[in-house]
Write a protein that holds these residues in place. Sequence first.
Motif, PDB file in Angstrom:
ATOM      1  N   PRO A  74       0.830  -1.205   0.000  1.00 19.68           N
ATOM      2  CA  PRO A  74       0.000   0.000   0.000  1.00 19.68           C
ATOM      3  C   PRO A  74       0.868   1.260   0.000  1.00 19.68           C
ATOM      4  O   PRO A  74       2.038   1.239   0.376  1.00 19.68           O
ATOM      5  N   ALA A  75       0.268   2.357  -0.405  1.00 21.91           N
ATOM      6  CA  ALA A  75       0.968   3.639  -0.378  1.00 21.91           C
ATOM      7  C   ALA A  75       1.326   3.996   1.059  1.00 21.91           C
ATOM      8  O   ALA A  75       0.623   3.603   1.998  1.00 21.91           O
ATOM      9  N   PRO A  76       2.409   4.746   1.253  1.00 18.34           N
ATOM     10  CA  PRO A  76       2.824   5.104   2.622  1.00 18.34           C
ATOM     11  C   PRO A  76       1.714   5.741   3.442  1.00 18.34           C
ATOM     12  O   PRO A  76       1.612   5.497   4.654  1.00 18.34           O
ATOM     13  N   ALA A  77       0.874   6.537   2.800  1.00 16.66           N
ATOM     14  CA  ALA A  77      -0.191   7.208   3.553  1.00 16.66           C
ATOM     15  C   ALA A  77      -1.191   6.216   4.129  1.00 16.66           C
ATOM     16  O   ALA A  77      -1.878   6.521   5.125  1.00 16.66           O
ATOM     17  N   ASP A  78      -1.298   5.033   3.501  1.00 15.10           N
ATOM     18  CA  ASP A  78      -2.235   4.017   3.992  1.00 15.10           C
ATOM     19  C   ASP A  78      -1.639   3.142   5.076  1.00 15.10           C
ATOM     20  O   ASP A  78      -2.362   2.363   5.709  1.00 15.10           O
TER      21      ASP A  78
ATOM     22  N   TRP B  91      -5.274  -1.780  11.736  1.00 10.79           N
ATOM     23  CA  TRP B  91      -5.820  -2.559  10.626  1.00 10.79           C
ATOM     24  C   TRP B  91      -6.585  -3.762  11.167  1.00 10.79           C
ATOM     25  O   TRP B  91      -6.152  -4.428  12.108  1.00 10.79           O
ATOM     26  N   SER B  92      -7.680  -4.054  10.501  1.00  9.26           N
ATOM     27  CA  SER B  92      -8.459  -5.248  10.833  1.00  9.26           C
ATOM     28  C   SER B  92      -7.855  -6.459  10.137  1.00  9.26           C
ATOM     29  O   SER B  92      -6.977  -6.337   9.266  1.00  9.26           O
ATOM     30  N   GLU B  93      -8.380  -7.634  10.491  1.00 13.47           N
ATOM     31  CA  GLU B  93      -7.927  -8.862   9.844  1.00 13.47           C
ATOM     32  C   GLU B  93      -8.248  -8.832   8.357  1.00 13.47           C
ATOM     33  O   GLU B  93      -7.477  -9.352   7.536  1.00 13.47           O
ATOM     34  N   ALA B  94      -9.378  -8.227   7.985  1.00 12.74           N
ATOM     35  CA  ALA B  94      -9.748  -8.185   6.575  1.00 12.74           C
ATOM     36  C   ALA B  94      -8.709  -7.420   5.759  1.00 12.74           C
ATOM     37  O   ALA B  94      -8.320  -7.846   4.656  1.00 12.74           O
ATOM     38  N   ARG B  95      -8.234  -6.298   6.270  1.00  9.93           N
ATOM     39  CA  ARG B  95      -7.205  -5.533   5.555  1.00  9.93           C
ATOM     40  C   ARG B  95      -5.881  -6.286   5.552  1.00  9.93           C
ATOM     41  O   ARG B  95      -5.131  -6.242   4.575  1.00  9.93           O
ATOM     42  N   ALA B  96      -5.573  -6.973   6.652  1.00 15.55           N
ATOM     43  CA  ALA B  96      -4.344  -7.758   6.704  1.00 15.55           C
ATOM     44  C   ALA B  96      -4.393  -8.895   5.686  1.00 15.55           C
ATOM     45  O   ALA B  96      -3.393  -9.178   5.002  1.00 15.55           O
ATOM     46  N   ARG B  97      -5.555  -9.545   5.548  1.00 17.87           N
ATOM     47  CA  ARG B  97      -5.714 -10.622   4.558  1.00 17.87           C
ATOM     48  C   ARG B  97      -5.492 -10.081   3.147  1.00 17.87           C
ATOM     49  O   ARG B  97      -4.839 -10.718   2.318  1.00 17.87           O
ATOM     50  N   GLN B  98      -6.041  -8.902   2.878  1.00 15.48           N
ATOM     51  CA  GLN B  98      -5.876  -8.312   1.552  1.00 15.48           C
ATOM     52  C   GLN B  98      -4.402  -8.019   1.279  1.00 15.48           C
ATOM     53  O   GLN B  98      -3.894  -8.255   0.174  1.00 15.48           O
ATOM     54  N   LEU B  99      -3.689  -7.510   2.283  1.00 24.62           N
ATOM     55  CA  LEU B  99      -2.261  -7.228   2.142  1.00 24.62           C
ATOM     56  C   LEU B  99      -1.489  -8.492   1.788  1.00 24.62           C
ATOM     57  O   LEU B  99      -0.648  -8.492   0.876  1.00 24.62           O
ATOM     58  N   LEU B 100      -1.761  -9.583   2.503  1.00 25.60           N
ATOM     59  CA  LEU B 100      -1.064 -10.840   2.244  1.00 25.60           C
ATOM     60  C   LEU B 100      -1.378 -11.360   0.851  1.00 25.60           C
ATOM     61  O   LEU B 100      -0.491 -11.817   0.118  1.00 25.60           O
TER      62      LEU B 100
ATOM     63  N   LEU C 122       6.337  -0.407   9.201  1.00 28.72           N
ATOM     64  CA  LEU C 122       5.838  -1.631   9.836  1.00 28.72           C
ATOM     65  C   LEU C 122       6.394  -1.785  11.247  1.00 28.72           C
ATOM     66  O   LEU C 122       7.600  -1.675  11.464  1.00 28.72           O
ATOM     67  N   GLU C 123       5.506  -2.055  12.186  1.00 24.85           N
ATOM     68  CA  GLU C 123       5.929  -2.414  13.529  1.00 24.85           C
ATOM     69  C   GLU C 123       5.985  -3.924  13.676  1.00 24.85           C
ATOM     70  O   GLU C 123       6.974  -4.478  14.152  1.00 24.85           O
TER      71      GLU C 123
END
Length: 708
Positions: A484-488, A493-502, A680-681
């Motif tokens: 994702p772009a740095p601003a995002d 983040w929810s699990e749904a957004r994490a799933r999309q990232l993966l 990223l943390e």
Amino acid sequence: MSSVITPQRLASLFRPRSVALVGASNKSAFSRTAYRNLVEFGFAEKTYLVNRRGAETHGRPTVTSCAEIGEPVDVAFMMVPQAGTLDALTDAAAAGIRNAVILSAGYGEAGESGRAAQAELVAHAESLGMVLLGPNHLGFANLVDQAPVTPILGLPREAGSVALLSQSGASSAAMLEFATLSGADLSYMVTLGNEAMITAGHVLDFLVDDEHTRAIAIFMESIRDPEVFRAAARRAAAAGKPIVVLKAGSSELSARTAAAHTGALVGDDRTVDAVFRDLGIIRVDSIEDMLITAGAAANLDRLERPGIGVVSISGGACDILADRAEDLGARLPEFAASTREALADVMPAYGTIQNPLDVTGAAIIDPTIFTRAIEAVSADPGIGVVAVVNTLPWQSDGGPFAGQAFADAIGDGIQRASGPVVYVNQVLEPITAYTKEVMAQARVPHAIPGLRQAVVALRNLGWWSDATRDPGGEAPARDTVPVPAPADRRGSWSEARARQLLTEAGIPVIPGELATSPQQAAKAAADFGGPVALKIVSPDILHKSDIGGVRLGVSGNDAVAAAYEDVRRAGDRVPGAQVEGVLVTPMRSGGTELLVGVVRDPHWGPMLAVALGGIFVEVLGDSALSPLPVTPARARELLESLRGAALLRGVRGTAPADLDALAETVARVGDLALALGDDLESLEINPLRVDGSTVEALDAVVTWKETA
């Protein structure tokens, strides 16, 4: 300042042509001993004594300031109280001196006021264009050039090829003595103290270029300036110079003690372990193992393979070596058929041809059995080094050594051997001047005292040889990971957004649908065609099961709809939580669950962790760490290093995991973490399920440095 502390800059410090003892005093034991060392090493005419009152000191006239010396001076050894150190630095700089060795304590190790004083000391030195070694230490000794700048007693006059660095000045005297007794003769001894400017990494970098140093032993309690240390360690590996580290602070108590001693944080010990493995640094847990390993490494160089072949005069020693090899993970491979055939012509009929090899009492009658056995074992394709066990004397009885013929036969074997050979004494006796006379006559270049010590040293050297055989350069390029772009990359983040990232990064994820109504949940379950799991989705709720936000094994439209309502209402238990919906995924059974995660260490950067157990990770405690990046091959090594790796290979009829596919997924997680950069943390997939060739993330959490 780190950028200007180069090996070239440090050459004038560690190879001084002249030294000023600032604060020289007849009343100071430090001054008396430092001066005596310089005199005994032939440095008297290149030593200048600075005493602010100009009083005769150590039987010599003094000057009241460095400016009065009138000759170029490379190093000022500051033995003045903390209150006078800044003025002493100013005086030294005015005289053209650019290196200072600061003895005084009471700086970074002494609480907030001490840290402030140390910061002021460094700032003042930088303003003068000087570099500092210390403070809170005991100086250094260059034994190659016979230049001691230290009050430590008992410095050896004979130089060797092992450099010793120590953050503890007091312990360095004992280390120096044991180095001499164990035959690990030193090229340099450097005490580091608080490392206010010059760190262990800087000194290590200097020693990589030193032609006289072939191995470096380091006692450290903390690692200041990790990037300088990492870069120097990589240069050492590429140059074929082993680094052996005794790192304190593995327990909570020792970490607190170390912090109090040097005023620096110790850091997570398991992370340090992983970084050391990645850098090819040998880690040991005792002074003895550190120095004996470094001595062996300096004399034997890189091994072609890690296998150890043993030729021993004692059957009992063979038993002990075999036991210790099993305990310590050293390799004693079986002899090849060609080796057994060659040994059959050497050994008496009653001897047993195996590794370890007992040459029996026949070698007492015919010492050439030693010679021929060494030659045969060294030629074995599975052997990287031969350890020959026999007695060595440490004191003379006034006559010739009674066992000289056997030592000579071993020396003949060393000369005729196809690979490296080391003489091993059965007990931890000192290697004295008399021992070296016996060895020199026999043409034996190096000996290790003690059976266990030999196993540790040779195991360590074998590991280092493999770990650094091809240090390479940058990690090979891998496919670009979309992010994702740095601003995002902010907020929660929810699990749904994490799933999309993966998914976008090419990491396999279990199918799922985010439902916002009972009807949508029921339809999703019907489409999956079997029992499903339902989980609340919210960026504000990470531990879903703790609030009743998870339902497992749900079947049927009505049951799924009811479970949806229950899970959705669970969000009401977290006031203000933003609920995006309910995630519906098919149930999974069988296979093996792992955790794969990346956390950013404040000192070393992103660290990858793999662990067995899924939800039982903390119970099982079976994990492995590595700095990023990791290749699929390195990821596979991590997986196979787990204590429970047998589960991945298949047990009791279960299908073995596709380790190549699993390793590729783990490496891809690392690629994603690196691509996300400093934003990223942490990134955690728990569990990552593997069942044969199926690899899929069942749950994931992503956290960013800046959270809403």
